[in-house]
Scaffold this active site. Sequence first.
Site, PDB file in Angstrom:
ATOM      1  N   ASP A 280     -11.034  -6.730  -3.813  1.00  0.00           N
ATOM      2  CA  ASP A 280     -12.175  -6.932  -4.707  1.00  0.00           C
ATOM      3  C   ASP A 280     -13.362  -7.303  -3.837  1.00  0.00           C
ATOM      4  O   ASP A 280     -13.207  -7.832  -2.738  1.00  0.00           O
ATOM      5  CB  ASP A 280     -11.894  -8.033  -5.736  1.00  0.00           C
ATOM      6  CG  ASP A 280     -12.804  -7.907  -6.959  1.00  0.00           C
ATOM      7  OD1 ASP A 280     -12.346  -7.373  -7.996  1.00  0.00           O
ATOM      8  OD2 ASP A 280     -13.978  -8.332  -6.880  1.00  0.00           O
ATOM      9  N   SER A 281     -14.555  -7.026  -4.333  1.00  0.00           N
ATOM     10  CA  SER A 281     -15.743  -7.385  -3.556  1.00  0.00           C
ATOM     11  C   SER A 281     -16.159  -8.835  -3.792  1.00  0.00           C
ATOM     12  O   SER A 281     -16.988  -9.371  -3.067  1.00  0.00           O
ATOM     13  CB  SER A 281     -16.896  -6.445  -3.918  1.00  0.00           C
ATOM     14  OG  SER A 281     -17.089  -6.455  -5.311  1.00  0.00           O
TER      15      SER A 281
ATOM     16  N   CYS B  17     -12.990   2.150 -18.093  1.00  0.00           N
ATOM     17  CA  CYS B  17     -13.341   1.371 -19.292  1.00  0.00           C
ATOM     18  C   CYS B  17     -14.740   1.768 -19.774  1.00  0.00           C
ATOM     19  O   CYS B  17     -15.353   1.049 -20.559  1.00  0.00           O
ATOM     20  CB  CYS B  17     -13.251  -0.122 -19.019  1.00  0.00           C
ATOM     21  SG  CYS B  17     -14.355  -0.685 -17.730  1.00  0.00           S
TER      22      CYS B  17
ATOM     23  N   PHE C 279      -9.936  -3.225  -7.156  1.00  0.00           N
ATOM     24  CA  PHE C 279     -10.773  -3.908  -8.159  1.00  0.00           C
ATOM     25  C   PHE C 279      -9.914  -4.959  -8.879  1.00  0.00           C
ATOM     26  O   PHE C 279      -9.822  -4.979 -10.105  1.00  0.00           O
ATOM     27  CB  PHE C 279     -11.357  -2.914  -9.173  1.00  0.00           C
ATOM     28  CG  PHE C 279     -12.061  -1.740  -8.549  1.00  0.00           C
ATOM     29  CD1 PHE C 279     -13.379  -1.839  -8.118  1.00  0.00           C
ATOM     30  CD2 PHE C 279     -11.404  -0.524  -8.375  1.00  0.00           C
ATOM     31  CE1 PHE C 279     -14.031  -0.754  -7.546  1.00  0.00           C
ATOM     32  CE2 PHE C 279     -12.051   0.568  -7.797  1.00  0.00           C
ATOM     33  CZ  PHE C 279     -13.365   0.461  -7.385  1.00  0.00           C
TER      34      PHE C 279
ATOM     35  N   ASP D  24      -8.601   0.076 -11.254  1.00  0.00           N
ATOM     36  CA  ASP D  24      -9.195  -0.386 -12.526  1.00  0.00           C
ATOM     37  C   ASP D  24     -10.613  -0.879 -12.253  1.00  0.00           C
ATOM     38  O   ASP D  24     -10.867  -2.088 -12.246  1.00  0.00           O
ATOM     39  CB  ASP D  24      -8.320  -1.492 -13.141  1.00  0.00           C
ATOM     40  CG  ASP D  24      -8.887  -1.986 -14.460  1.00  0.00           C
ATOM     41  OD1 ASP D  24      -9.569  -1.200 -15.155  1.00  0.00           O
ATOM     42  OD2 ASP D  24      -8.656  -3.169 -14.802  1.00  0.00           O
TER      43      ASP D  24
ATOM     44  N   ARG E  47      -0.269  -3.980 -17.532  1.00  0.00           N
ATOM     45  CA  ARG E  47       0.316  -4.885 -16.527  1.00  0.00           C
ATOM     46  C   ARG E  47       1.838  -4.839 -16.625  1.00  0.00           C
ATOM     47  O   ARG E  47       2.539  -4.819 -15.616  1.00  0.00           O
ATOM     48  CB  ARG E  47      -0.179  -6.324 -16.751  1.00  0.00           C
ATOM     49  CG  ARG E  47      -1.574  -6.569 -16.214  1.00  0.00           C
ATOM     50  CD  ARG E  47      -1.964  -8.044 -16.293  1.00  0.00           C
ATOM     51  NE  ARG E  47      -2.319  -8.474 -17.631  1.00  0.00           N
ATOM     52  CZ  ARG E  47      -3.565  -8.432 -18.130  1.00  0.00           C
ATOM     53  NH1 ARG E  47      -4.551  -7.972 -17.399  1.00  0.00           N
ATOM     54  NH2 ARG E  47      -3.805  -8.851 -19.354  1.00  0.00           N
TER      55      ARG E  47
ATOM     56  N   ASN F 165     -15.367  -3.551  -0.116  1.00  0.00           N
ATOM     57  CA  ASN F 165     -15.780  -2.503  -1.035  1.00  0.00           C
ATOM     58  C   ASN F 165     -14.629  -1.499  -1.103  1.00  0.00           C
ATOM     59  O   ASN F 165     -14.181  -0.991  -0.075  1.00  0.00           O
ATOM     60  CB  ASN F 165     -17.044  -1.846  -0.463  1.00  0.00           C
ATOM     61  CG  ASN F 165     -17.569  -0.755  -1.364  1.00  0.00           C
ATOM     62  OD1 ASN F 165     -16.812  -0.092  -2.078  1.00  0.00           O
ATOM     63  ND2 ASN F 165     -18.861  -0.555  -1.325  1.00  0.00           N
TER      64      ASN F 165
END
Length: 399
Positions: free
Chosen positions: A254-255, A343, A232, A303, A216, A282
Amino acid sequence: MSAQASTTQASLHLKPGKERSLLRRHPWIYANAIERVRGQPASGQTVRVLSAEGRFLAHAAYSPASSIRARAWGFEESAEINAQWMHARIHEAVARRSGLQERSSAIRLVFGEADRLPGLVVDRYGDQLVVQFLAAGVEFWREALVQALVEATGCSAVYERSDAAARQREGLPSREGALRGEVPPPVQVIEDGVRYQVDVVGGHKTGFYIDQRDNRREVARHAAGRRVLNCFCYTGGFSLAARKGGAVEVVSIDSSADALALAAAHEPLNDLAEPSVWMQANVFDALKAFQAEGRQFDLIVLDPPKFAPSVQHLDRASRAYKDINMRALRLLAPQGLLFTFSCSGAVSVDLFQKIVAGAVFDAGVDAQLLHRLSAGSDHPMAMTHPEGEYLKGLMLRRM
Ligand code: SAH
């Protein structure tokens, strides 16, 4: 350990040749490496691990339901694994992070194997601790560990979020709730001057992606004057950092409507009068639509969630990583920056770089790798336990 205790204590006897990884101090003992179990150890109880020749290898926590049948506490025969031992590990782990307090009130205090406490995760948000007991051994010692945490930190509020799938594999029921103090309301933390609200009860993981702290900061450092797209975004960690860093425009996708609502609530907390754009969509579709519209950005963050929960998912996950990276690269203006992450523990650093290189090629652009990125220093990896590495990222510049 007295001679008598060592003869009555349960032990695991390995098959011939299976001692090799323990001799190299890798902490996991798989069920298929074990010839026989002597005694009747309960779940989480300490066992002595011996080679086929009877040589002492480790003290370990027995986990009867898991394919990782035991996890080593340590490799010194003289060590006594008891409440004092747990206290010492907790105090050491907390002390190792003391330097981070100036930068942030959100810190991972204990990170499993890397802190010699396999299966224990502890995060600190201000004066609230959040714990996850993800293996039988730390479950067995839970009271001593919580007591030690309270002593080492001075925090009197401890909330448990042992809801991860890892617990199922250990044959342990999921557990959530206050262990000390009350069920906490959202906690406010400050990281590098940015205020975030953390929902430790309902949020992902323990509420916040603490592991992205350094990344960040990198995004903030490069955001000035740039049009930023954060894909995301969850509760907007990178978005807020980019705005604080002087981005001229920030679009976040973001969803999850819930995550976006929390994200947007961060703006007034940070005296950001003008709202940025929070898009519920999406990411795969949104990136396509942006391309069709001819949109461009100067800094993009990707991300995503863990696309590969295990090696069985590698093929599909690789395609998904490649697809979003290719689409993001096409939206980048020349000299634009891409911060791209995975990740998934199953995706190695090498593989991730190959996937992203493939995406660069397929996007039909040229790009430079500027930096490799990883989790912050409060999420270390034991050098003997490479499985502990999960978060990897690349910072690219489109040419
Ligand atoms: N980057 C975030 C953490 C991401 S967690 C941070 O730094 O805090 C992954 C997020 O992706 C979750 O919030 C989830 O809701 C969202 N998500 C998962 N699949 C998605 C998709 N296909 N499109 C958009 N968002 C998605």
